[in-house]
Scaffold this active site. Structure first.
Site, PDB file in Angstrom:
ATOM      1  CG  ASP A 481      -2.256   0.591   0.890  1.00 12.71           C
ATOM      2  OD1 ASP A 481      -2.162   1.442   0.029  1.00 12.71           O
ATOM      3  OD2 ASP A 481      -3.202   0.355   1.706  1.00 12.71           O
ATOM      4  CG  ASP A 549      -9.082   2.317  -0.776  1.00 10.40           C
ATOM      5  OD1 ASP A 549      -8.656   1.156  -1.105  1.00 10.40           O
ATOM      6  OD2 ASP A 549      -8.663   3.308  -0.101  1.00 10.40           O
TER       7      ASP A 549
END
Length: 786
Positions: A481, A549
């Site tokens: 990430d 997301d």
């Protein structure tokens, strides 16, 4: 195939060709890019298709050479153009030359042709064997200063993709300064072009936007330190009349993960200039004597069969030449991710319970997301440290990972190695590892700072820390990430701060090589607050990328649909989550959440503890279906099909013999007319069976309407119907049709949708955000005969 005859360079792939020639003054002049004009071993009609320069233009035209007033660079289609010689369009380069000026005049010196790609030193690039591709190096030299510009073209023959990049070499004794150096420049005649870009932000990445070209310049740029969620590097140019299935379309992308710039300029003489490369934003690179600068590799393709044809070219190129070799063509596992169901609130016992449930449903990989290391109970602490939380994992991660594998699941783990919290052991020990601007208060993003990847010690720390965790846990998967943009940029480990953004990305690539080259069987999924770094550069290391997301399927249709123009479905991480969705508060059916996610690398990110018995059965059926059709859904030919109604989206994945189609509805219309499902590309004479994948209709979705079909009046929110909803659901309308491929091409008339009253099992009950999947399978010969 690449051939050269009398100064004419012809680069031919299976279905396209790219032609340019050398002018009498040594500039490479672009002639043609499009479908094959002649067989590769013959000579095309160059004079017929070449641009003409037969009239002298008055006004403010500047001639390149005083002996030829007709020869003006500003009116020509060029392969490259500098500054100061009469071409006033946007130049792909801005170089402060050793003489202190900015004028460049690069002309032909020599060329060479080789089999295979030309290797890059530090940047990732497309892979290929000598039998798959061929390269041309066109060497240009400035007329005054001792500097060489090498234009490198590589033809990937079967995928109809040509890559381009530039190497600038300072052969003199004094330095030169690069302020802008793009990877390619291409001029074409305007044929009513429309520009398509893929833009957005967090949770709304890669939405498709179309703009007819107008006079002036349009810039598609990221300045965030990454390729960005605001503007994906890839973009398309469509000639007048092009659509998904027909017409001439050009595509451009960049194998790079940092700041990028793509531009399209329509000149006053109706010439289109296209360029793409590293953004010049705060970029300045000193090239000393004897040094070279390599630009990232740009990828371009052409299709005369519309956007779907172009997507097929790019998809084949990515799957065959970009994805790491170990993962090329390999089916991706169905994973379970702990983030949305748990956030930071978990312990080993809770996770193992979720893992058991995941295994019982048919999932294959358990991913431990954020929150596993010491101090990580929120996003304000712990980043930069790799010591597992003793409270959450009393015996460490190694025994936990072993227990997950004992359940029959592979183990995966989340990391965010490029970032650091101020409240961390790493920052307390090495505050100099963080990117800060001297004398300024640092800007925070998600309560974290960026680590300085220009610093070799930082890179060594990341490689050692992440490598140790992967080896100790035996991880089969990593989610990597990066949850903030870069704001301040300064490093004490580089000569000039104008080099920061590019050297940061070079540092990232160095880290990824050192971690994953020795561990090629680990599946890396890149993530950056969702799709903030969805690009060809990351795909050279990461076979799949977390798309967004936002797991709301109503938005994912736009996000995944946009990305599908440039990237194959095998690269897209797509999860089924709980609803109402955390990002939109929209409530969508479980079936639609799955139906959208299965056109990618499927995962689940929901709290399995609260699934009802009937939902468990549905999820189990979903996973079984995906496994049965995984090869087609991940590697089949993907098409965005024409949907005559604005509230419909139709996708198709075609395998070698079978296909899966997705029919998606946004908001329901009232008393809608017929829906037609067209499935192109199947063999016209073969008989097929088209069947709806059965899916559940939950009682709770009907609300108060149930009282009209029951013999007694019951409270729709009461205990009886709540209990019934947990254990029982209707099966939606299932349609089956046997017909030839020619009928599929013409279109199947589907059963009517619900029109306001009356229900039977032949009525399609989609409602808002409803959807269906349809399978297409060939019928055995004996059934066809009957």
């Amino acid at each position: 195939m690449i051939t050269v005859n009398d100064g004419v360079f012809r680069l031919a792939s299976a279905n396209t060709e790219y032609i340019f020639r050398l002018t009498k003054f040594g500039q490479p002049e672009h002639i043609y890019y499009g479908a094959l004009l002649a067989p590769p071993d013959s000579v095309p009609d160059i004079e017929a298709i070449a641009p003409k320069c037969t009239a002298q233009q008055g006004g403010s035209i500047v001639a390149y050479n005083r002996d030829d007033p007709l020869y003006c660079l500003d009116t020509m289609c060029l392969e490259w153009s500098g500054i100061g010689k009469g071409d006033y369009r946007y130049s792909p380069s801005e170089i402060k030359m050793p003489d202190g000026g900015f004028v460049t005049d690069f002309v032909y010196e020599s060329h060479s042709i080789t089999r295979g790609p030309v290797p890059l030193k530090e940047l990732p690039a497309a892979r290929g064997t000598e039998s798959e591709c061929m390269s041309l190096e066109l060497r240009l030299r400035d007329k005054v200063c001792d500097a060489a510009l090498i234009l490198i073209y590589t033809v990937f023959e079967t995928t109809d993709v040509i890559t381009r990049r530039v190497v600038l070499k300072n052969s003199g004794s004094r330095p030169l300064v690069i302020r802008r150096l793009l990877s390619m420049s291409l001029d074409m005649v305007n044929r009513g072009c429309t520009l398509i870009t893929f833009d957005g932000d967090w949770a709304k990445e890669a939405h498709r936007h179309e703009r007819p070209l107008q006079y002036g310049i349009f810039v598609n740029e990221s300045r965030t330190g990454a390729s960005g969620n605001k503007h994906n590097p890839g973009f398309l140019l469509c000639e007048d009349g092009a659509n998904e299935n027909s017409g001439r379309v050009y595509g451009f992308n960049l194998i790079y993960s940092g700041n990028h710039l793509g531009f399209v300029e329509l000149s006053s003489r109706d010439l289109v200039r296209v360029g793409i490369g590293i953004s010049p934003h705060c970029f300045e690179w000193t090239l000393n004597a004897g040094e070279c600068f390599e630009t990232p590799e740009a990828a371009m393709t052409f299709s005369e069969t519309g956007l779907n044809g172009l997507s097929r070219n790019f998809h084949g190129f990515v799957n065959s030449h970009i994805i790491p070799e170990t993962w090329q063509g390999k089916e991706r596992p169905v994973l379970y991710n702990s983030w949305e169901p748990c956030f930071f609130k978990f312990n080993q016992r809770k996770l193992l319970r979720l893992a058991r449930r995941a295994k019982n449903l048919g999932l294959e990989l358990f991913v431990l997301d954020d929150g596993w290391f010491e101090g990580r109970d929120n996003d304000k602490a712990g980043l930069g440290d790799y010591e597992p939380s003793r409270r959450k994992f009393p015996r460490g991660l190694k025994p936990f990972a072993r227990k997950v594998r004992k359940l029959g699941l592979d183990f995966g783990i989340w990391v965010e190695p490029e970032m650091v919290n101020e409240d961390s052991n790493l920052y307390r020990s090495h505050p100099e590892y963080a990117v800060r601007q001297d004398g300024r208060e640092p800007s925070m993003g998600r309560n974290q700072l960026v680590l300085d990847l220009c610093n070799p010690a930082v890179r060594d720390y990341i490689v050692t820390s992440v490598g140790t965790i992967l080896d100790e846990t035996g991880a089969a998967y990593v989610k990597w990430d990066m949850n903030r943009h870069i704001s301040e940029f300064q490093s004490g480990h580089i000569a000039a701060q104008g080099e920061f953004f590019h050297r940061y990305i070079l540092g990232l690539y160095d880290i990824l090589r050192r971690i994953f080259a020795p561990r090629p069987r680990i599946l890396l999924e890149s993530c950056s607050s969702g799709g903030n770094r969805f690009d060809l550069g990351m795909l050279c290391f990461s076979p799949q990328i977390w798309v967004s997301d936002n797991t709301d399927p109503a938005v994912r249709l736009n996000i995944q649909g946009g990305l599908s123009c440039l990237y194959p479905q095998s690269t897209m991480g797509a999860h089924v989550s709980d609803a109402p969705h955390q990002q939109t508060l929209r409530d969508t059916p479980l079936s639609t959440r799955y139906n959208v996610a299965c056109f990618g690398c499927l995962g689940y990110e929901m709290d399995l503890r609260y699934l009802t018995p009937v939902e468990k059965r549905e999820v189990k059926d979903q996973i079984a279906f995906y496994k049965a059709h995984r090869k087609t859904l991940q590697y089949g030919i993907f098409q965005r099909l024409a949907a005559p109604k604005t509230n419909k989206t139709i996708w198709l994945c075609r395998g070698t013999e079978n296909a899966v189609a997705g029919f998606f509805q946004s908001t329901a219309g009232v008393c809608e007319g017929p829906d037609v499902l067209c499935i192109p590309g199947m063999d016209p004479g073969t008989h097929y069976r088209v069947s709806t994948r059965p899916q559940k209709l939950y009682i709770k979705r009907f609300g108060g309407l149930v009282k009209h079909i029951l013999p007694v009046s019951l409270d729709p929110g009461g205990l009886i119907l709540q209990t019934a909803n947990r254990h029982y659901a209707l099966t939606g309308c299932v349609e089956t049709y046997d017909c030839r491929g020619s009928a599929l091409q013409a279109g199947i008339m589907l059963n009517n949708q619900f029109m306001g009253s009356y229900y039977n099992d032949k009525t399609r009950l989609l409602g808002d955000y409803g959807s269906n999947l349809y399978t297409v399978t060939p019928l055995p010969a004996i059934q066809t005969a009957q």
